[in-house]
Scaffold this motif. Structure first.
Motif, PDB file in Angstrom:
ATOM      1  N   MET A  56       0.942  -1.329  -0.009  1.00 57.86           N
ATOM      2  CA  MET A  56       0.104   0.028   0.076  1.00 57.86           C
ATOM      3  C   MET A  56       0.960   1.261  -0.057  1.00 57.86           C
ATOM      4  SD  MET A  56      -2.788   1.259   2.637  1.00 57.86           S
ATOM      5  CE  MET A  56      -3.909  -0.011   2.187  1.00 57.86           C
ATOM      6  N   LEU A  57       2.064   1.249   0.679  1.00 60.62           N
ATOM      7  CA  LEU A  57       2.956   2.430   0.855  1.00 60.62           C
ATOM      8  C   LEU A  57       3.625   2.145  -0.326  1.00 60.62           C
ATOM      9  CD1 LEU A  57       3.361   2.261   4.556  1.00 60.62           C
ATOM     10  CD2 LEU A  57       2.175   3.889   3.129  1.00 60.62           C
ATOM     11  N   GLY A  58       3.760   1.352  -1.055  1.00 62.83           N
ATOM     12  CA  GLY A  58       4.851   1.164  -2.141  1.00 62.83           C
ATOM     13  C   GLY A  58       6.367   1.812  -2.005  1.00 62.83           C
ATOM     14  N   GLN A  59       6.645   2.836  -2.858  1.00 62.20           N
ATOM     15  CA  GLN A  59       7.829   3.189  -2.667  1.00 62.20           C
ATOM     16  C   GLN A  59       8.051   4.287  -1.513  1.00 62.20           C
ATOM     17  OE1 GLN A  59       8.469   5.275  -6.615  1.00 62.20           O
ATOM     18  NE2 GLN A  59      10.777   5.049  -6.345  1.00 62.20           N
ATOM     19  N   ALA A  60       6.835   4.661  -1.067  1.00 64.17           N
ATOM     20  CA  ALA A  60       7.080   5.449   0.118  1.00 64.17           C
ATOM     21  C   ALA A  60       7.084   4.910   1.276  1.00 64.17           C
ATOM     22  CB  ALA A  60       5.434   6.468   0.182  1.00 64.17           C
ATOM     23  N   ALA A  61       7.025   3.580   1.421  1.00 63.26           N
ATOM     24  CA  ALA A  61       7.211   2.918   2.513  1.00 63.26           C
ATOM     25  C   ALA A  61       8.442   3.113   3.505  1.00 63.26           C
ATOM     26  CB  ALA A  61       7.089   1.354   2.454  1.00 63.26           C
ATOM     27  N   THR A  62       8.349   3.569   4.623  1.00 61.33           N
ATOM     28  CA  THR A  62       9.139   3.642   5.645  1.00 61.33           C
ATOM     29  C   THR A  62       8.992   2.724   6.915  1.00 61.33           C
ATOM     30  OG1 THR A  62       7.850   5.514   6.726  1.00 61.33           O
ATOM     31  CG2 THR A  62       9.795   6.087   5.130  1.00 61.33           C
ATOM     32  N   ALA A  63       9.946   2.618   7.631  1.00 58.14           N
ATOM     33  CA  ALA A  63       9.897   1.349   8.530  1.00 58.14           C
ATOM     34  C   ALA A  63       8.606   1.631   9.369  1.00 58.14           C
ATOM     35  CB  ALA A  63      11.091   1.480   9.285  1.00 58.14           C
ATOM     36  N   ASP A  64       8.517   2.886  10.081  1.00 57.56           N
ATOM     37  CA  ASP A  64       7.668   3.200  11.181  1.00 57.56           C
ATOM     38  C   ASP A  64       6.156   3.229  10.278  1.00 57.56           C
ATOM     39  OD1 ASP A  64       8.404   5.514   9.692  1.00 57.56           O
ATOM     40  OD2 ASP A  64       7.837   6.742  11.323  1.00 57.56           O
ATOM     41  N   ALA A  65       6.074   3.578   8.968  1.00 58.50           N
ATOM     42  CA  ALA A  65       4.833   3.813   8.467  1.00 58.50           C
ATOM     43  C   ALA A  65       3.982   2.247   8.183  1.00 58.50           C
ATOM     44  CB  ALA A  65       4.875   4.381   7.258  1.00 58.50           C
ATOM     45  N   VAL A  66       5.183   1.278   7.956  1.00 58.51           N
ATOM     46  CA  VAL A  66       4.821  -0.099   7.707  1.00 58.51           C
ATOM     47  C   VAL A  66       4.382  -0.837   8.677  1.00 58.51           C
ATOM     48  CG1 VAL A  66       5.717  -2.175   6.776  1.00 58.51           C
ATOM     49  CG2 VAL A  66       6.222  -0.128   5.635  1.00 58.51           C
ATOM     50  N   GLY A 113      10.229  15.778 -14.923  1.00 60.00           N
ATOM     51  CA  GLY A 113      11.398  15.490 -13.863  1.00 60.00           C
ATOM     52  C   GLY A 113      11.233  14.125 -13.579  1.00 60.00           C
ATOM     53  N   LEU A 114      10.419  13.132 -14.312  1.00 58.78           N
ATOM     54  CA  LEU A 114      10.605  11.691 -14.096  1.00 58.78           C
ATOM     55  C   LEU A 114      11.734  10.986 -14.695  1.00 58.78           C
ATOM     56  CD1 LEU A 114       8.865   8.977 -13.640  1.00 58.78           C
ATOM     57  CD2 LEU A 114       8.362   9.009 -16.014  1.00 58.78           C
ATOM     58  N   TYR A 115      12.337  10.230 -13.520  1.00 60.63           N
ATOM     59  CA  TYR A 115      13.639   9.628 -14.091  1.00 60.63           C
ATOM     60  C   TYR A 115      13.801   8.185 -13.630  1.00 60.63           C
ATOM     61  CZ  TYR A 115      15.566  11.088  -9.658  1.00 60.63           C
ATOM     62  OH  TYR A 115      16.007  11.261  -8.308  1.00 60.63           O
ATOM     63  N   THR A 116      14.547   7.349 -14.375  1.00 61.26           N
ATOM     64  CA  THR A 116      14.824   6.055 -13.837  1.00 61.26           C
ATOM     65  C   THR A 116      16.323   6.077 -13.705  1.00 61.26           C
ATOM     66  OG1 THR A 116      13.070   5.027 -15.038  1.00 61.26           O
ATOM     67  CG2 THR A 116      15.212   3.626 -14.568  1.00 61.26           C
ATOM     68  N   ASN A 117      16.864   5.862 -12.717  1.00 61.79           N
ATOM     69  CA  ASN A 117      18.344   5.991 -12.287  1.00 61.79           C
ATOM     70  C   ASN A 117      18.792   4.719 -11.794  1.00 61.79           C
ATOM     71  OD1 ASN A 117      16.702   6.045 -10.034  1.00 61.79           O
ATOM     72  ND2 ASN A 117      18.178   7.023  -8.854  1.00 61.79           N
ATOM     73  N   GLY A 122      21.369  -1.379  -8.769  1.00 56.78           N
ATOM     74  CA  GLY A 122      19.924  -1.848  -9.369  1.00 56.78           C
ATOM     75  C   GLY A 122      19.327  -0.564  -9.728  1.00 56.78           C
ATOM     76  N   PHE A 123      18.215  -0.459 -10.203  1.00 61.31           N
ATOM     77  CA  PHE A 123      17.344   0.557 -10.559  1.00 61.31           C
ATOM     78  C   PHE A 123      16.289   1.203  -9.844  1.00 61.31           C
ATOM     79  CE2 PHE A 123      19.558  -0.739 -14.702  1.00 61.31           C
ATOM     80  CZ  PHE A 123      19.927   0.446 -15.303  1.00 61.31           C
ATOM     81  N   GLY A 124      16.189   2.418  -9.969  1.00 60.66           N
ATOM     82  CA  GLY A 124      15.063   3.165  -9.313  1.00 60.66           C
ATOM     83  C   GLY A 124      14.436   3.793  -9.961  1.00 60.66           C
ATOM     84  N   ASN A 125      13.085   4.530  -9.929  1.00 60.58           N
ATOM     85  CA  ASN A 125      12.308   5.498 -10.522  1.00 60.58           C
ATOM     86  C   ASN A 125      11.869   6.413  -9.668  1.00 60.58           C
ATOM     87  OD1 ASN A 125       9.243   5.757 -11.600  1.00 60.58           O
ATOM     88  ND2 ASN A 125      10.836   5.097 -13.464  1.00 60.58           N
ATOM     89  N   THR A 126      11.754   7.535 -10.216  1.00 66.48           N
ATOM     90  CA  THR A 126      11.490   8.631  -8.903  1.00 66.48           C
ATOM     91  C   THR A 126      10.416   9.694  -9.890  1.00 66.48           C
ATOM     92  OG1 THR A 126      13.320   8.544  -7.767  1.00 66.48           O
ATOM     93  CG2 THR A 126      11.909  10.600  -7.670  1.00 66.48           C
ATOM     94  N   ILE A 185      12.669  17.042  -3.973  1.00 67.13           N
ATOM     95  CA  ILE A 185      13.510  15.917  -4.495  1.00 67.13           C
ATOM     96  C   ILE A 185      14.807  15.522  -3.439  1.00 67.13           C
ATOM     97  CG2 ILE A 185      15.041  15.116  -6.412  1.00 67.13           C
ATOM     98  CD1 ILE A 185      13.242  17.108  -8.037  1.00 67.13           C
ATOM     99  N   PHE A 186      15.473  16.661  -3.359  1.00 63.29           N
ATOM    100  CA  PHE A 186      16.828  16.453  -2.527  1.00 63.29           C
ATOM    101  C   PHE A 186      16.610  16.151  -1.051  1.00 63.29           C
ATOM    102  CE2 PHE A 186      18.909  19.959  -5.373  1.00 63.29           C
ATOM    103  CZ  PHE A 186      19.384  18.965  -6.199  1.00 63.29           C
ATOM    104  N   SER A 187      15.400  16.674  -0.557  1.00 61.82           N
ATOM    105  CA  SER A 187      15.339  16.176   0.897  1.00 61.82           C
ATOM    106  C   SER A 187      14.809  14.611   0.835  1.00 61.82           C
ATOM    107  CB  SER A 187      14.511  17.032   1.869  1.00 61.82           C
ATOM    108  OG  SER A 187      13.730  17.972   0.881  1.00 61.82           O
TER     109      SER A 187
END
Lengths: 326, 507
Positions: free
Chosen positions: A50-60, B266-270, B400-404, B413-415
């Motif tokens: 559900m959190l996907g890429q946004a999953a941080t340990a405490d949220a999970v 600004g979508l990127y695959t890195n 490995g690859f990521g996507n933002t 983005i930076f923070s």
């Protein structure tokens, strides 16, 4: 059929059917176990997905606790099973509503599509099967053979895509997506479902027709057919009144298998036509790791399959003269 | 930073409306009509809860039914929306005055309490909030009067107006816990919401922006299969589709009845090189990989020119903050060979993880493998399924690859992805100077000075951080030519997903 005969028939058939039902229940239980524990092997859980890429340990962790996913797997399984036995399939983690509500929104769609496809494909398949069996090795049979074989070989995504390209993109006769508004007229429903039905039927008709042909051909080589023909009964009548009842067991079996496919195997059709059915719901449940929903879908598919097979077996038992006369 | 209605009107810099007047003069928005728009995903995870929004359909749906305190103009700059003014003298304590003429769909008036409730719940991990790390910089949010809200940040941040315009920060009615329907202030009222099936909105006659929305009704569906999506558009079943493949652009253009909405983003695959593993922790290895990218090839062959070449930092060239004088890194096999020789490569092939979940990464991995073999770097390409990629593979392997996705500000983005303590510090790098500059830029109200600071940060990331960003991916949507009012906003397809109140139908 007279009274005593019926009673005798039921007396022989009922224990058999009872046994089937009992083994069916056991199968359901095993399926639920297997589905549950195999799903545990999938990477991640509902909270992480559900959190996907946004999953941080405490949220999970917080979501896991909210969903009860921090409990051990056997405990969760038993809880689910108890709920199921008391008629409560639980709460969908992801859709945020009762599993029964989620399913209630989708099951009728799947049933409608399956029923309409069956209404189209069963008569057509029977006709093709009987015709080609009666004209075995003649030109008609060979033509039908080529047709059904190529239909079996065609993957449904190809059939569906071609149908969309021709019928909706080029000719604009039919909608390319089967999204039916709630207040749609029956005509609009049929129009929207025409291509999904067509696609499903292509596959199912071919399978059923080939099984029907084989079953009838097998009967045609029996001595009683020869006897009937020698007595001067017309071949068409022989097939319809003598052969068909004897071949009904395998034919119904083939149909049961094909029809169970209509309900559960329709995922590609549901995807291409964007049809909100049960199969895509189950795929959703897998990708979002929504265990209660996944289990409920698996149970429905398994039950439907077992029911169809049970009906086929019952018909076969009742139609079997040897069993009937014992 | 100071945003108020008077200022926006006075300077004429309300770019969204003013800048467009000449173009709009020939085409006056027309009221009426119905449009069906298809996004690329739809599942039982669909939600009406802004905090949980995760995918394009969610963002679009939320823009149908809700508003933020602020909004984005065509250049992705913040402008006022539900807020009548948004002021701070020190970028730390912000004072928000909400508009007096805004009503929720249930008829109740928008108040400061609604704002407080909406913002504070984003910090609760049990809400499933996707922006908890960002929302946590609000130390306190309280109502000063029925229309005044005071937001105190943990440290100064000049970008707060921009942050508040993101759909996760949309304002809901105070006390809302049930999201089976939407009670927002947005341009449409929720008539039907079936997760995974459809969302239907009808015009909100009480909408606070006069004349808007233009459409009588708007339907949102998801068609996950790209081919099916394009077919649905071309057959007239839907009038807008999100995210098409460059391969489909010709089909759509040649139809004569349909057009493309092309949005450089600004979508990127890195490529991610972890600092905590061997050999990816070696600065030489990192540089070697950065010289191994054939950016022109990736742009041309993988994205059919629907991409912008990147320079290994996350700021795209069309961003006003982009620093143009950092030399563009290009494919340089000699330099790559030199760096790899110093990096002490292992003799066994190095696994490289890619997945359809990170757009274009599978092809990029093959290209890297090919070029790597020319300079003595053996790569083993591991193609992972999209399902579960983020939880099991992303940031978990040395290579490995990521996507933002595009973010509205450089600071975000930076923070989120580059600060030493960031949860998604993909390569696990640490740079004290970078962290210090980040805080400095946040507190800096002067644009020129901030641009200078961000410029230095771009250079630090490009040379030191374990991330390689070969290109920025251009977003392509398709639409029926009778849909008017669509303009690219570089934060996402469908005008940064905020199309509902902007489009009209000329049929």
């Amino acid at each position: 059929m007279a009274g005593p005969a019926t009673r005798g028939l039921l007396a022989t058939a009922l224990p058999l059917i009872g046994k089937r039902i009992a083994s069916g229940m056991l199968t359901l239980l095993l399926v639920s176990l297997v589905v549950f524990f195999i799903a545990q092997l999938l990477p991640g859980d509902a909270a992480q997905e559900m959190l996907g890429q946004a999953a941080t340990a405490d949220a999970v962790a917080a979501l896991r606790e909210k969903f009860g996913l921090d409990r051990p797997a056997p405990e969760r399984y038993v809880r689910w099973l108890v709920g199921m036995l008391t008629g409560d399939p639980g709460y969908s983690l992801v859709a945020n509503m009762a599993v029964s509500d989620v399913i209630a929104a989708r099951l009728p769609n799947s049933l409608l599509l399956a029923a309409l496809s069956a209404m189209v494909s069963v008569p057509v398949a029977l006709t093709i099967g009987i015709l080609s069996a009666m004209h075995r090795d003649a030109r008609l049979d060979r033509g039908l053979n080529v047709a059904t074989l190529s239909m079996v070989a065609l993957p449904e995504f190809l059939v569906a895509t071609l149908a969309v390209l021709v019928l909706s993109v080029q000719l604009r006769w039919l909608p390319s997506i089967a999204l039916i508004p709630p207040d749609a007229s029956p005509w609009l429903v049929l129009r929207s479902l025409a291509m999904p039905i067509l696609t499903l039927s292509v596959i199912v008709i071919a399978q059923m027709a080939r099984m029907t042909r084989a079953a009838i051909i097998q009967q045609l080589s029996q001595p009683y057919v020869e006897m009937a023909l020698l007595k001067g009964i017309k071949p068409a009548r022989v097939v319809l009144t003598h052969v068909l009842p004897n071949a009904i067991g395998p034919i119904v079996n083939a149909m049961a298998l094909s029809l169970s496919y209509l309900l559960g195997g329709a995922i590609i059709v549901e995807t291409i036509f964007n049809y909100p059915g049960l199969a895509s719901l189950m795929v959703n449940a897998v990708t979002s790791r929504d265990m209660p929903l996944l289990q409920a879908c698996a149970m429905i598919f398994c039950t439907a399959y077992l029911l169809l097979v049970l009906i086929a077996d019952t018909v076969a038992i009742l139609a079997n003269p040897r069993l009937r006369n014992r | 930073m100071r945003l108020s209605r008077r200022q926006m009107l006075g300077t004429g810099l309300a770019a969204g409306m003013m800048g467009l007047l000449p173009r709009l003069a020939s085409a006056q928005p027309r009221r009426g009509g119905h449009v069906t728009a298809a996004c690329m995903s739809s599942s039982t995870a669909d939600t009406l809860d802004p905090a949980k929004g995760a995918l394009s359909t969610d963002y679009c749906r939320h823009a149908m039914f809700y508003n933020g305190l602020t909004d984005y103009d065509d250049n992705a700059q913040p402008r006022l929306s539900l807020a009548e003014s948004l002021n701070s003298s020190d970028q730390m304590i912000w004072r928000v005055v909400v508009r007096d003429d805004v009503k929720f769909h249930d008829g109740s008036k928008l108040t400061a309490d609604d704002v407080v409730f909406s913002l504070l719940r984003l910090q609760d991990p049990a809400s499933g909030s996707k922006v908890k790390p960002i929302a946590s910089q609000m130390a306190s949010v309280r109502a000063v009067s029925p229309r005044d809200v005071e937001i105190v940040l943990t440290s100064p941040n000049v970008d707060l107006p921009s942050i508040l315009a993101q759909s996760h920060f949309y304002i809901i009615k105070a006390g809302t816990t049930n999201f089976s329907t939407a009670n927002g202030t947005g341009p449409f009222r929720c008539q039907t919401f079936q997760p995974g099936v459809r969302t239907l909105g009808v015009r909100n006659e009480d909408y606070f922006r006069d004349g808007r929305p233009y459409l009588d009704s708007l339907e949102l569906i998801g068609i996950p299969d790209e081919v099916a999506r394009v077919n649905a558009l071309l057959s007239g079943d839907v009038q807008m589709i999100l995210a098409i493949n460059p391969r489909s652009t010709r089909r759509i253009r040649e139809s004569g009845t349909h057009e493309l909405l092309v949005t450089p983003s600004g979508l990127y695959t890195n490529l991610i090189m972890r600092r905590d593993a061997i050999p990816t922790s070696s600065p030489d290895f990192v540089l070697g990989m950065k010289y191994l990218f054939d950016r022109d090839l990736i742009k041309r062959a993988l994205f059919r020119d629907y991409a912008t070449i990147g320079n290994d930092h996350p700021i795209p060239p069309f961003d006003p903050l982009y620093r143009a004088d950092i030399p563009q890194r290009t494919l340089d096999l000699d330099r790559a060979r030199y760096h790899f020789a110093r990096a002490d490569l292992p003799s066994t092939p190095l696994p490289l993880y890619c997945s359809p979940a990170a757009e274009g990464s599978v092809d990029m991995a093959s290209v890297l493998q090919e070029y790597g073999s020319k300079v003595g770097l053996k790569l083993a390409v591991n193609r992972m399924p999209a399902d579960g990629y983020w939880s099991t593979h992303w940031m978990k392997h040395p290579l490995g690859f990521g996507n933002t996705n595009p973010r509205p500000t450089a600071d975000l983005i930076f923070s989120l992805f580059y600060k030493s303590t960031a949860a998604w510090n993909e390569s696990g790098w640490k740079n004290e100077r970078f962290d210090r500059l980040l805080l400095e830029a946040r507190a800096q109200g002067d644009f020129a000075l901030r641009k200078e600071i961000y410029g230095e940060m771009q250079e630090i990331v490009a040379t030191e951080c374990g991330t390689a960003i070969p290109v920025f991916i251009t977003l392509i949507d398709g639409f029926d030519k009778r849909v008017k009012g669509l303009r690219p906003i570089p934060l996402g397809g469908f005008m940064g997903y905020k199309f509902p109140e902007h489009v009209w139908w000329e049929g």
